[in-house]
Design a protein around this motif. Structure first.
Motif, short mmCIF file in Angstrom:
data_model
loop_
_atom_site.label_atom_id
_atom_site.label_comp_id
_atom_site.label_asym_id
_atom_site.label_seq_id
_atom_site.Cartn_x
_atom_site.Cartn_y
_atom_site.Cartn_z
N GLU A 158 -2.98 -29.36 -3.21
CA GLU A 158 -2.29 -28.13 -3.64
C GLU A 158 -4.06 -27.25 -2.80
O GLU A 158 -5.34 -26.95 -3.00
CB GLU A 158 -3.35 -28.19 -5.66
CG GLU A 158 -3.09 -27.08 -6.32
CD GLU A 158 -2.04 -26.74 -6.01
OE1 GLU A 158 -1.85 -25.75 -5.70
OE2 GLU A 158 -1.25 -26.66 -7.43
N LEU A 186 3.65 -28.94 -9.60
CA LEU A 186 4.05 -29.94 -8.47
C LEU A 186 3.03 -31.06 -9.88
O LEU A 186 3.42 -33.15 -8.84
CB LEU A 186 2.41 -30.19 -7.74
CG LEU A 186 2.59 -28.76 -6.62
CD1 LEU A 186 1.62 -28.45 -5.42
CD2 LEU A 186 3.98 -28.93 -6.06
N HIS A 217 6.05 -24.22 -3.51
CA HIS A 217 4.79 -22.92 -2.96
C HIS A 217 5.10 -21.44 -4.18
O HIS A 217 5.28 -20.32 -3.89
CB HIS A 217 4.79 -22.56 -2.03
CG HIS A 217 4.56 -22.98 -0.82
ND1 HIS A 217 5.03 -23.93 0.15
CD2 HIS A 217 3.46 -23.19 -0.49
CE1 HIS A 217 4.34 -24.15 0.90
NE2 HIS A 217 3.20 -23.97 0.44
N THR A 275 1.15 -25.86 -3.62
CA THR A 275 1.09 -24.75 -4.93
C THR A 275 1.84 -24.51 -6.16
O THR A 275 3.06 -23.82 -5.51
CB THR A 275 0.75 -23.44 -4.47
OG1 THR A 275 -0.65 -23.40 -5.36
CG2 THR A 275 1.12 -22.69 -3.92
N THR A 298 -4.52 -27.80 1.93
CA THR A 298 -3.17 -27.51 2.58
C THR A 298 -2.40 -28.66 3.68
O THR A 298 -2.72 -29.19 4.18
CB THR A 298 -2.88 -26.40 2.73
OG1 THR A 298 -1.29 -25.74 3.30
CG2 THR A 298 -3.43 -25.68 4.39
N TYR A 341 -2.28 -19.80 -8.34
CA TYR A 341 -1.13 -20.40 -7.89
C TYR A 341 -0.94 -19.31 -6.48
O TYR A 341 0.16 -19.57 -6.76
CB TYR A 341 -0.49 -21.14 -8.48
CG TYR A 341 -0.74 -22.44 -9.74
CD1 TYR A 341 -1.88 -22.88 -8.56
CD2 TYR A 341 -0.97 -22.72 -10.42
CE1 TYR A 341 -1.68 -24.46 -9.47
CE2 TYR A 341 -1.50 -23.32 -11.44
CZ TYR A 341 -2.26 -24.17 -10.88
OH TYR A 341 -2.63 -25.63 -11.76
N PRO A 373 -7.63 -30.51 -4.10
CA PRO A 373 -7.62 -29.76 -4.07
C PRO A 373 -8.44 -29.13 -3.07
O PRO A 373 -8.99 -29.20 -2.84
CB PRO A 373 -8.61 -29.19 -5.44
CG PRO A 373 -8.97 -30.31 -5.69
CD PRO A 373 -8.59 -31.46 -4.76
#
Length: 463
Positions: A191, A172, A275, A168, A234, A370, A231
């Motif tokens: 993301e 990225l 992250h 995130t 993970t 984020y 989106p």
């Protein structure tokens, strides 16, 4: 150095360069100390000189700003106002009202110690990446997002031929587009944040239309290169034997937890994951500077609570290059004024202050968007390695808390050795904090990096 500098600036990224140039323009003798062979930091990282890169600007955003900074640095160096020490790795800054000493290691092996004194210090030490662990994250081929970008910018090489970019944060986007433009096949951009989170912060984001246009440009490039964007997804695990061969990704529900039945495998030979960033505060902590959360606390002039010490850029709170440049200019103006007892140029100060205010608001909005997925620590299997240096697993950390009664990160460290390795907890600190439920408090370390015993033995007794 033949003459004691008035101001030592540690770090030659956007904040350090802006501060050094601003102070030098006001007549301050500046010592600029940086670990890299060339100025620019991670944001303006340049290809190694021997690689013969012909079009370095193609992998950079804000190239014109960098050219202005580079030209200014060259001009001030030629005039003797700035001394730029490259390949100098600062491991400690000590001192007080009588002046400061910057201790550094230099040379390929970092075995030669250097000590330089200055009247004041400005810390522009930047930040470092946060990576939350998952099964398979220690496989060869799994790199940080910033690491992949550094390989591309600094060494002109790809970390692999087929990449997944995941985690995130706004970093990225340039990583995925940069890899694709350089010839890699980016199989997916994963993301964990979603469009709804961006929409909720739209008023704050819209205050920076240039940034929105930048984001739209990244989106267009992703589309042009055929990058699949996922989106609200993970990475659950990375798979492979000798190196990563595939990753399992899953969609997230509104609570940020994997939705059952959505897991899928994506083949790749590289996973670039990150992250977000954390501030580098080691040098500031050694000097006794107060922190606000994980960042160095500063006032409106970028001064810390230690007299003679300023801080700017990611060390005072991660917010991107625009914020770092604004804070660097303000810190440079303030340092020059305080050192010479004069007032800063009100027009230039006001312009930098407005830029800082806008950039901070934008950064705060992005921070809210984020955030790592909720409950990631609960889902981490016990056998997953958390501390890579000492090979401590998530189960061992949980045992230290549940069975052995550890109530804080320090006690967990003493029981499990998590954080006692080469990185001194910089990589595993966020994971240990997440597993234990303890706040992520930076551990105060006497040295910012490993130091050869011979260098320490060679210091005068008074030091």
């Amino acid at each position: 150095m033949t003459e004691r500098p008035r101001l030592a600036v540690v770090g030659a990224g956007p904040a350090g360069l802006a501060a050094a140039l601003t102070a030098a323009a006001r007549g301050v003798r500046v010592l600029l100390v940086d670990a890299a062979e060339q100025a620019g930091g991670q944001f303006y990282r340049q290809p190694a000189a021997g690689l013969g890169g012909h079009r370095p600007h193609t992998s950079h955003h804000g190239w014109r700003t960098w050219e202005r900074l580079r030209t200014g640095l060259e001009r001030h160096r030629a005039a003797g106002r700035i001394t730029h020490l490259t390949d100098h790795h600062v491991w400690c800054v000590a001192g007080g009202s009588g002046g400061f000493t910057v201790y550094a290691l230099r040379g390929p092996g970092q075995e030669e110690g250097v000590a330089v004194r200055a009247d004041a210090v400005l810390l522009a030490t930047g930040g470092y990446e946060q990576v939350l662990p998952f099964p398979g994250w220690t496989l060869p081929g799994v790199v940080t997002a910033g690491g992949a970008q550094a390989m591309l910018k600094g060494q002109l090489v790809l970390p692999g031929r087929t990449a997944v970019v995941a985690g995130t944060g706004p970093l990225l986007l340039p990583v995925a587009t940069g890899l694709a433009a350089a010839g890699a096949r980016v199989a997916a951009l994963v993301e964990s944040a979603g469009p709804a989170a961006l929409t909720r912060r739209l008023p704050a984001l819209a205050a920076q239309p240039g940034k929105l246009a930048e984001g739209a440009g990244y989106a267009a490039r992703l589309l042009r290169h055929g990058v699949r964007v996922l989106p609200r997804h993970t990475v659950l695990a990375a798979h492979g034997t000798e190196r990563v061969e595939a990753v399992t990704v899953a969609a997230l529900d509104r609570a940020g937890r994997p939705r059952p039945g959505t897991a899928r495998r994506v083949r790749c030979d590289t996973l670039a994951v990150g992250h977000g960033l954390l501030p580098h505060t080691d040098l500031a902590e050694t000097l006794g500077c107060a922190l606000s959360g994980t960042a160095v606390r500063v006032d409106a002039e970028q001064r810390t609570d230690v007299p003679g010490v300023w801080a700017a850029g990611e060390a005072t709170g991660v917010g991107g290059a625009a914020l770092a440049l604004a804070e660097g200019r303000i810190a440079g103006h303030s340092a020059a004024a305080r050192l010479y007892g004069t007032a800063p140029d009100p027009r230039r100060w006001a312009a930098a202050d407005r830029a800082r205010t806008r950039a901070r608001a934008f950064a705060a909005a992005l921070d809210a968007v984020y955030a790592p997925p909720a409950g990631w620590a609960e889902r981490l299997p016990d056998e997953t390695v958390v501390c890579r240096c000492e090979e401590v697993t998530a189960g061992r950390v949980r045992e230290a808390v549940g069975a052995l009664g550890a109530g804080d990160a320090r006690t967990v460290k003493l029981i499990t050795r998590a954080g006692m390795g080469w990185c001194q907890g910089r990589m595993c600190g966020p994971a240990v904090a997440g597993l234990t439920g303890c706040p992520l408090d930076p551990g105060r370390r006497p040295f910012a990096r490993p130091v050869p015993l011979g260098v320490l033995a060679g210091l005068p007794d008074t030091e």
